[in-house]
Design a protein around this motif. Structure first.
Motif, mmCIF file in Angstrom:
data_model
loop_
_atom_site.group_PDB
_atom_site.id
_atom_site.type_symbol
_atom_site.label_atom_id
_atom_site.label_comp_id
_atom_site.label_asym_id
_atom_site.label_seq_id
_atom_site.Cartn_x
_atom_site.Cartn_y
_atom_site.Cartn_z
ATOM 1 N N ARG A 34 0.832 -1.196 0.000
ATOM 2 C CA ARG A 34 0.000 0.000 0.000
ATOM 3 C C ARG A 34 0.871 1.253 0.000
ATOM 4 N NH1 ARG A 34 -2.086 -0.438 4.579
ATOM 5 N NH2 ARG A 34 -3.870 -1.773 4.103
ATOM 6 N N ASP A 35 2.029 1.155 0.653
ATOM 7 C CA ASP A 35 2.942 2.305 0.687
ATOM 8 C C ASP A 35 3.400 2.696 -0.709
ATOM 9 O OD1 ASP A 35 2.744 2.460 3.422
ATOM 10 O OD2 ASP A 35 4.597 1.344 3.809
ATOM 11 N N ARG A 36 3.637 1.697 -1.561
ATOM 12 C CA ARG A 36 4.038 1.987 -2.938
ATOM 13 C C ARG A 36 2.930 2.724 -3.674
ATOM 14 N NH1 ARG A 36 8.699 2.160 -5.813
ATOM 15 N NH2 ARG A 36 9.380 0.177 -4.962
ATOM 16 N N LEU A 37 1.696 2.327 -3.456
ATOM 17 C CA LEU A 37 0.553 3.021 -4.048
ATOM 18 C C LEU A 37 0.493 4.462 -3.552
ATOM 19 C CD1 LEU A 37 -3.064 1.712 -4.413
ATOM 20 C CD2 LEU A 37 -2.641 3.906 -3.329
ATOM 21 N N LEU A 38 0.591 4.631 -2.225
ATOM 22 C CA LEU A 38 0.502 5.976 -1.641
ATOM 23 C C LEU A 38 1.670 6.849 -2.075
ATOM 24 C CD1 LEU A 38 -0.683 5.030 1.960
ATOM 25 C CD2 LEU A 38 -2.047 6.031 0.111
ATOM 26 N N GLN A 39 2.820 6.245 -2.303
ATOM 27 C CA GLN A 39 3.985 6.983 -2.773
ATOM 28 C C GLN A 39 3.795 7.466 -4.202
ATOM 29 O OE1 GLN A 39 7.578 4.720 -3.819
ATOM 30 N NE2 GLN A 39 8.714 5.999 -2.362
ATOM 31 N N SER A 40 3.058 6.693 -4.990
ATOM 32 C CA SER A 40 2.870 7.019 -6.402
ATOM 33 C C SER A 40 1.915 8.186 -6.615
ATOM 34 C CB SER A 40 2.337 5.786 -7.150
ATOM 35 O OG SER A 40 3.218 4.702 -7.034
ATOM 36 N N LEU A 41 0.893 8.290 -5.780
ATOM 37 C CA LEU A 41 -0.170 9.272 -6.021
ATOM 38 C C LEU A 41 0.302 10.729 -6.034
ATOM 39 C CD1 LEU A 41 -3.030 7.562 -3.993
ATOM 40 C CD2 LEU A 41 -2.964 7.919 -6.477
ATOM 41 N N PRO A 42 1.099 11.195 -5.046
ATOM 42 C CA PRO A 42 1.535 12.591 -5.112
ATOM 43 C C PRO A 42 2.403 12.886 -6.331
ATOM 44 C CG PRO A 42 2.012 11.642 -2.948
ATOM 45 C CD PRO A 42 1.559 10.533 -3.836
ATOM 46 N N VAL A 43 3.200 11.914 -6.746
ATOM 47 C CA VAL A 43 4.062 12.103 -7.913
ATOM 48 C C VAL A 43 3.220 12.214 -9.178
ATOM 49 C CG1 VAL A 43 5.934 11.077 -9.250
ATOM 50 C CG2 VAL A 43 5.929 10.878 -6.764
ATOM 51 N N ILE A 44 2.192 11.380 -9.276
ATOM 52 C CA ILE A 44 1.269 11.454 -10.410
ATOM 53 C C ILE A 44 0.566 12.812 -10.421
ATOM 54 C CG2 ILE A 44 -0.891 10.529 -11.335
ATOM 55 C CD1 ILE A 44 0.142 7.741 -10.405
ATOM 56 N N ALA A 45 0.142 13.265 -9.241
ATOM 57 C CA ALA A 45 -0.515 14.579 -9.142
ATOM 58 C C ALA A 45 0.445 15.698 -9.537
ATOM 59 C CB ALA A 45 -1.027 14.795 -7.724
ATOM 60 N N LEU A 150 -5.573 19.526 -6.753
ATOM 61 C CA LEU A 150 -5.882 19.027 -5.409
ATOM 62 C C LEU A 150 -7.133 18.155 -5.445
ATOM 63 C CD1 LEU A 150 -5.275 18.972 -2.381
ATOM 64 C CD2 LEU A 150 -6.655 21.065 -2.153
ATOM 65 N N ALA A 151 -8.158 18.599 -6.173
ATOM 66 C CA ALA A 151 -9.386 17.805 -6.308
ATOM 67 C C ALA A 151 -9.096 16.495 -7.031
ATOM 68 C CB ALA A 151 -10.452 18.602 -7.057
ATOM 69 N N MET A 152 -8.252 16.558 -8.060
ATOM 70 C CA MET A 152 -7.870 15.352 -8.790
ATOM 71 C C MET A 152 -7.134 14.388 -7.875
ATOM 72 S SD MET A 152 -4.719 14.213 -10.152
ATOM 73 C CE MET A 152 -4.252 12.940 -11.313
ATOM 74 N N PHE A 153 -6.192 14.906 -7.084
ATOM 75 C CA PHE A 153 -5.369 14.086 -6.190
ATOM 76 C C PHE A 153 -6.215 13.381 -5.127
ATOM 77 C CE2 PHE A 153 -3.011 14.080 -2.097
ATOM 78 C CZ PHE A 153 -2.107 13.068 -2.386
ATOM 79 N N VAL A 154 -7.122 14.117 -4.494
ATOM 80 C CA VAL A 154 -7.967 13.538 -3.449
ATOM 81 C C VAL A 154 -8.857 12.442 -4.030
ATOM 82 C CG1 VAL A 154 -9.862 14.019 -1.852
ATOM 83 C CG2 VAL A 154 -7.914 15.574 -1.970
ATOM 84 N N THR A 155 -9.493 12.756 -5.175
ATOM 85 C CA THR A 155 -10.385 11.774 -5.797
ATOM 86 C C THR A 155 -9.625 10.534 -6.241
ATOM 87 O OG1 THR A 155 -11.779 13.584 -6.580
ATOM 88 C CG2 THR A 155 -12.114 11.434 -7.599
ATOM 89 N N ALA A 156 -8.492 10.734 -6.903
ATOM 90 C CA ALA A 156 -7.687 9.602 -7.358
ATOM 91 C C ALA A 156 -7.227 8.753 -6.178
ATOM 92 C CB ALA A 156 -6.480 10.091 -8.162
ATOM 93 N N GLY A 157 -6.885 9.410 -5.068
ATOM 94 C CA GLY A 157 -6.453 8.679 -3.878
ATOM 95 C C GLY A 157 -7.551 7.806 -3.307
ATOM 96 N N VAL A 158 -8.753 8.352 -3.213
ATOM 97 C CA VAL A 158 -9.890 7.589 -2.687
ATOM 98 C C VAL A 158 -10.195 6.398 -3.592
ATOM 99 C CG1 VAL A 158 -12.373 7.675 -2.244
ATOM 100 C CG2 VAL A 158 -10.898 9.540 -1.449
ATOM 101 N N VAL A 159 -10.233 6.639 -4.910
ATOM 102 C CA VAL A 159 -10.535 5.562 -5.860
ATOM 103 C C VAL A 159 -9.446 4.493 -5.818
ATOM 104 C CG1 VAL A 159 -10.806 4.993 -8.310
ATOM 105 C CG2 VAL A 159 -11.897 7.045 -7.378
ATOM 106 N N ALA A 160 -8.191 4.919 -5.829
ATOM 107 C CA ALA A 160 -7.079 3.968 -5.840
ATOM 108 C C ALA A 160 -7.077 3.088 -4.594
ATOM 109 C CB ALA A 160 -5.748 4.715 -5.960
ATOM 110 N N LEU A 161 -7.278 3.692 -3.437
ATOM 111 C CA LEU A 161 -7.294 2.907 -2.199
ATOM 112 C C LEU A 161 -8.477 1.948 -2.156
ATOM 113 C CD1 LEU A 161 -6.165 5.562 0.423
ATOM 114 C CD2 LEU A 161 -4.974 3.449 -0.188
ATOM 115 N N ALA A 162 -9.640 2.414 -2.634
ATOM 116 C CA ALA A 162 -10.824 1.552 -2.645
ATOM 117 C C ALA A 162 -10.607 0.354 -3.559
ATOM 118 C CB ALA A 162 -12.057 2.351 -3.084
ATOM 119 N N VAL A 163 -10.050 0.603 -4.741
ATOM 120 C CA VAL A 163 -9.798 -0.488 -5.673
ATOM 121 C C VAL A 163 -8.752 -1.439 -5.110
ATOM 122 C CG1 VAL A 163 -8.859 -1.051 -7.959
ATOM 123 C CG2 VAL A 163 -10.503 0.810 -7.723
#
Length: 200
Positions: A34-45, A150-163
């Motif tokens: 999960r850490d790898r996923l969380l690490q990826s999201l800010p970089v993508i944003a 910021l809206a993109m990042f929050v939404t993508a984070g919620v979707v990514a974690l849920a999936v």
């Protein structure tokens, strides 16, 4: 286009798997982390922000050189043309391999966001920021880009974690909705709206 619309558009980009959350989930599942996923999201944003901010800076820099009407008409034409190209195109940008550095991931996000016209969708609001002082137009554009991302990042984070936690990629293989086509239609719609609004 209001600030609310900018936020909603950012949320739409966050939902779109082509904008990065699917890549973040894939990296997380590949490493079973999960850490790898969380690490990826800010970089993508960050890559997404760079793409959108580039459009905002160009609009801010040229706002004093062209009239708002001409820029709005040009923006509308670009949106419609780019949307039609995305709608009719069957080619997609692909990256070789999944083991990327964070810098490569940011570059991938920048390219994908630019290829999908992420910044172009904000043209209707960017072209209406009062020109006034040159710095005000540019800072206003960067503010819009920041709120959008910021809206993109929050939404993508919620979707990514849920999936990642509840579904995994197997669900996506069974039930896939083509958001890329929906995105192209949205581009065309925004362009038509811009042209109609400018004509009035």
């Amino acid at each position: 286009m209001t600030l609310t619309a900018v936020i909603l558009l950012g949320a739409f980009h966050g939902i779109n798997p082509a904008m990065g959350w699917l890549f973040a989930v894939a990296r997380g599942l590949q490493e079973r982390s999960r850490d790898r996923l969380l690490q990826s999201l800010p970089v993508i944003a960050l890559g997404h922000l760079a793409s959108v901010a580039l459009v905002a800076l160009v609009v801010g820099a040229t706002g004093s050189l062209v009239t708002g009407t001409a820029l709005s008409i040009g923006a509308g034409v670009v949106l419609v043309a780019f949307g039609l190209w995305r709608l009719l195109s069957t080619r997609h940008f692909r990256w070789v391999g999944m083991r990327l550095s964070l810098g490569q991931l940011a570059a991938w996000s920048f390219l994908m966001s630019s290829a999908h016209g992420a910044g172009l969708m904000l043209l209707p609001v960017l072209t209406r920021i009062p020109a006034g002082h040159h710095g005000h137009a540019m800072s206003g554009g960067l503010f819009v880009a920041g709120i959008h991302t910021l809206a993109m990042f929050v939404t993508a984070g919620v979707v990514a974690l849920a999936v990642y936690e509840f579904a995994g990629l197997t669900v996506l293989r069974r039930a896939w909705f083509n958001l890329d086509r929906m995105w192209a239609v949205a581009l065309v719609g925004a362009g038509v709206f811009t042209l109609v609004q400018t004509a009035w």
